[in-house]
Design a protein around this motif. Structure first.
Motif, PDB file in Angstrom:
ATOM      1  N   MET A 125      18.477  37.466  57.935  1.00  0.00           N
ATOM      2  CA  MET A 125      17.953  37.010  56.647  1.00  0.00           C
ATOM      3  C   MET A 125      16.971  38.022  56.086  1.00  0.00           C
ATOM      4  SD  MET A 125      17.502  33.079  57.790  1.00  0.00           S
ATOM      5  CE  MET A 125      17.269  33.566  59.481  1.00  0.00           C
ATOM      6  N   SER A 142      10.054  28.879  51.557  1.00  0.00           N
ATOM      7  CA  SER A 142      10.904  29.724  50.717  1.00  0.00           C
ATOM      8  C   SER A 142      12.232  30.003  51.414  1.00  0.00           C
ATOM      9  CB  SER A 142      10.213  31.038  50.405  1.00  0.00           C
ATOM     10  OG  SER A 142      10.305  31.901  51.512  1.00  0.00           O
ATOM     11  N   ARG A 143      13.210  30.286  50.622  1.00  0.00           N
ATOM     12  CA  ARG A 143      14.516  30.638  51.162  1.00  0.00           C
ATOM     13  C   ARG A 143      14.643  32.145  51.156  1.00  0.00           C
ATOM     14  NH1 ARG A 143      18.445  26.755  47.684  1.00  0.00           N
ATOM     15  NH2 ARG A 143      17.276  24.829  48.033  1.00  0.00           N
ATOM     16  N   PRO A 144      15.469  32.648  52.079  1.00  0.00           N
ATOM     17  CA  PRO A 144      15.670  34.092  52.049  1.00  0.00           C
ATOM     18  C   PRO A 144      16.338  34.512  50.749  1.00  0.00           C
ATOM     19  CG  PRO A 144      17.126  33.041  53.670  1.00  0.00           C
ATOM     20  CD  PRO A 144      16.203  31.987  53.158  1.00  0.00           C
ATOM     21  N   GLU A 145      16.038  35.718  50.350  1.00  0.00           N
ATOM     22  CA  GLU A 145      16.660  36.299  49.171  1.00  0.00           C
ATOM     23  C   GLU A 145      18.162  36.430  49.399  1.00  0.00           C
ATOM     24  OE1 GLU A 145      15.806  40.370  46.821  1.00  0.00           O
ATOM     25  OE2 GLU A 145      14.486  39.829  48.468  1.00  0.00           O
ATOM     26  N   SER A 146      18.497  36.810  50.626  1.00  0.00           N
ATOM     27  CA  SER A 146      19.907  36.834  51.009  1.00  0.00           C
ATOM     28  C   SER A 146      19.996  36.694  52.514  1.00  0.00           C
ATOM     29  CB  SER A 146      20.579  38.116  50.528  1.00  0.00           C
ATOM     30  OG  SER A 146      20.011  39.225  51.163  1.00  0.00           O
ATOM     31  N   SER A 147      21.191  36.388  52.966  1.00  0.00           N
ATOM     32  CA  SER A 147      21.407  36.096  54.373  1.00  0.00           C
ATOM     33  C   SER A 147      22.861  36.415  54.702  1.00  0.00           C
ATOM     34  CB  SER A 147      21.086  34.619  54.577  1.00  0.00           C
ATOM     35  OG  SER A 147      21.704  34.112  55.727  1.00  0.00           O
ATOM     36  N   SER A 154      22.341  34.418  62.035  1.00  0.00           N
ATOM     37  CA  SER A 154      22.047  34.977  60.716  1.00  0.00           C
ATOM     38  C   SER A 154      21.035  36.111  60.753  1.00  0.00           C
ATOM     39  CB  SER A 154      21.463  33.895  59.794  1.00  0.00           C
ATOM     40  OG  SER A 154      22.387  32.844  59.629  1.00  0.00           O
ATOM     41  N   LEU A 166      22.294  26.571  51.817  1.00  0.00           N
ATOM     42  CA  LEU A 166      21.260  26.933  52.778  1.00  0.00           C
ATOM     43  C   LEU A 166      21.909  27.532  54.011  1.00  0.00           C
ATOM     44  CD1 LEU A 166      19.017  23.747  52.672  1.00  0.00           C
ATOM     45  CD2 LEU A 166      18.457  26.001  51.798  1.00  0.00           C
ATOM     46  N   PRO A 167      21.268  28.548  54.584  1.00  0.00           N
ATOM     47  CA  PRO A 167      21.831  29.073  55.824  1.00  0.00           C
ATOM     48  C   PRO A 167      21.802  27.994  56.902  1.00  0.00           C
ATOM     49  CG  PRO A 167      19.688  30.062  55.357  1.00  0.00           C
ATOM     50  CD  PRO A 167      20.046  29.226  54.178  1.00  0.00           C
ATOM     51  N   LEU A 203      18.704  26.591  58.978  1.00  0.00           N
ATOM     52  CA  LEU A 203      17.717  25.614  58.520  1.00  0.00           C
ATOM     53  C   LEU A 203      18.044  24.211  59.023  1.00  0.00           C
ATOM     54  CD1 LEU A 203      16.984  26.722  54.861  1.00  0.00           C
ATOM     55  CD2 LEU A 203      15.746  27.267  56.940  1.00  0.00           C
ATOM     56  N   TYR A 215      13.942  38.643  53.330  1.00  0.00           N
ATOM     57  CA  TYR A 215      12.923  38.061  52.448  1.00  0.00           C
ATOM     58  C   TYR A 215      12.222  39.183  51.697  1.00  0.00           C
ATOM     59  CZ  TYR A 215      13.259  33.719  55.129  1.00  0.00           C
ATOM     60  OH  TYR A 215      13.699  32.577  55.721  1.00  0.00           O
TER      61      TYR A 215
END
Ligand code: I3S
Length: 130
Positions: A47, A67-72, A45, A2-3, A6, A49
């Motif tokens: 991020m 939801s979590r980001p697709e990438s970060s 970060s 997790l970034p 969070l 989405y």
């Protein structure tokens, strides 16, 4: 993983819809693939989405709920520049992170991209001072 944001929520500096393409991964050049993305700048970060949040963005709800980001990416030490030499599009920003991941951010709206440039520069400069 997790970034960090969070665990330690920072206020969102900026969020919005941009066109994004990754052009390098770990220093290795990638083929462009422009995609619309909901982009969030918070803490250290940036991020990405797939979709914007369903609720109005605020400091506590900056991504699609749960939801979590697709990438970060970690912006510490990142380099920020105009991307005009890397794209035929107008209003393009180029970001290169320390591990050598490179992204282009694009908006049709000049003012929108300028606001992202200022926000990203402020965060990167703050991280440089930390
Ligand atoms: O820098 P490039 O390679 O000329 O970027 C263009 C290409 O990636 C093109 O894809 P194909 O090579 O798969 O046809 C994209 O469709 C274009 O959008 C890219 O250029 P821009 O100037 O839009 O970044």
């Amino acid at each position: 993983p997790l970034p960090q944001v969070l665990d330690d929520p920072h206020e969102v500096e900026r969020s919005g819809q941009l066109n994004v393409t990754k052009i390098a991964q770990g220093g290795r050049k990638l083929r462009k693939n422009w995609c619309p993305s909901w982009v969030v700048l918070a803490g250290n970060s940036l991020m990405f989405y797939r979709e914007p949040p369903r609720v109005a963005p605020s400091s506590s709800a900056w991504g699609p709920a749960g939801s979590r980001p697709e990438s970060s990416v970690d912006l510490r030490g990142a380099a920020l520049a105009h991307g005009r030499h890397l794209s035929s599009r107008r209003n393009v920003l180029h970001i290169r992170t320390v591990p050598g991941h490179e992204f282009l951010l694009h908006s049709d709206l000049e003012a929108e991209l300028r606001a992202w440039h200022h926000a990203l520069r402020a965060v990167i400069e703050r991280l440089d001072r930390e």
